[in-house]
Design an enzyme around this catalytic site. Structure first.
Site, mmCIF file in Angstrom:
data_model
loop_
_atom_site.group_PDB
_atom_site.id
_atom_site.type_symbol
_atom_site.label_atom_id
_atom_site.label_comp_id
_atom_site.label_asym_id
_atom_site.label_seq_id
_atom_site.Cartn_x
_atom_site.Cartn_y
_atom_site.Cartn_z
ATOM 1 N N ASP A 290 -6.221 -3.177 -1.274
ATOM 2 C CA ASP A 290 -7.474 -2.522 -2.379
ATOM 3 C C ASP A 290 -8.526 -3.657 -2.088
ATOM 4 O OD1 ASP A 290 -9.053 -1.084 -3.212
ATOM 5 O OD2 ASP A 290 -8.001 -1.281 -4.973
ATOM 6 N N ASN B 158 -7.122 10.457 -0.437
ATOM 7 C CA ASN B 158 -8.384 9.666 0.426
ATOM 8 C C ASN B 158 -9.235 10.500 0.777
ATOM 9 O OD1 ASN B 158 -6.528 5.924 1.545
ATOM 10 N ND2 ASN B 158 -8.181 6.785 -0.375
#
Ligand code: FPP
Length: 256
Positions: free
Chosen positions: A31, A79
């Site tokens: 991340d 996503n």
């Protein structure tokens, strides 16, 4: 820190890690690519490119340390909701990685596997993923598990569907049976899950497998999460006491 100081710190950390029991399976939530890019005035896509470059050195280090499985969360089902330009850039990066690294990973004896709803990906990614999996199937080095179009909940849903299709009756369903119908049945549960960028969430990652994983959160953004940060996270893990529901005293007496 000079290069010499960094090398010496790395060497010391490697020695400490090797002397303290290396985890069998490390999984990573990579991340912070977007924030890394924003801090530098770059596009988010450049952040992902820097993130992709970081994958190579950490897989190499994990292999050198004797870690048996490394699992990387490259693209979640959620996503797809990102801007299309970013989604297609991520898909291109993942495809380029699979193709570019294939021969080198194969020479090093790496096994490559994919977790996720792979059949929903582009025909090109499906084909290249399959080619890598088949080429490296018999290798005995580290297994690199790449999660693409992956969701922990969908993985459980997909396992239940397979169990129903093969006709296993309810009284025969155990935790072991469910594990066998996950995307990669013989994958041991991760001992350690590392998430970068300071966020303290599991974000639908390996929900079934993470029951007793240790979580280590690094404040570094993924492109800055280098070998030294990885080694430090392994040290944090090694200093934890894993009790699996037992008491501390039971753990100490079983070790003695
Ligand atoms: C999260 O950062 C990262 C991703 C959604 C993608 C991870 C992909 C890579 C590291 C590159 C491609 C992978 C391989 C294996 C070649 P974010 O975009 O959510 O960052 P932010 O929270 O700072 O916006």
């Amino acid at each position: 820190m000079t290069d010499e100081e960094r090398n010496s710190l790395k060497e010391n950390l490697v020695e400490e890690v090797l002397n303290s029991g290396v985890p069998e399976h490390v999984a990573m939530i990579m991340d912070g690519n977007g924030r890394w890019a924003k801090d530098r005035g770059f596009t988010r896509i450049r952040g992902h490119q820097a993130g992709a470059r970081n994958v190579k050195r950490l897989v190499q280090l994990a292999d050198d340390l004797g870690i048996r499985h490394i699992t990387l969360y490259a693209f979640s089902i959620e996503n797809w909701a990102r801007p299309w330009l970013e989604v297609s850039a991520l898909m291109r990066l993942i495809l380029a990685y699979i193709i570019r690294e294939r021969n080198e990973l194969h020479k090093k004896g790496v096994r490559f596997r994919f977790l996720g709803r792979i059949s929903e990906l582009s025909p090109r990614i499906i084909e290249e993923a399959q080619r890598s999996t088949e080429l490296m199937a018999k290798n005995t080095g580290i297994t690199l598990n790449l999660c693409i179009n992956y969701g922990g909940r969908s993985e459980i849903v997909d396992a239940i569907k397979k169990i129903i299709i093969v006709g296993i009756p309810p009284e025969k369903i155990t935790e072991e049976i469910i594990s066998q119908y996950l995307y990669v049945p013989d994958l041991p549960d991760p001992d350690l899950i590392i998430r970068t960028s300071g966020e303290m969430r599991i974000s639908n990652f390996l929900l079934w497998q993470c029951a007793y994983s240790e979580l280590v959160i690094s404040a570094k953004y993924w492109p800055d999460f280098d070998e030294i940060e990885f080694l430090k996270s392994l040290r944090v893990f090694q200093l934890r006491e894993r009790r699996f529901g037992k008491t501390s005293e039971q753990i100490i007496s079983s070790e003695g």
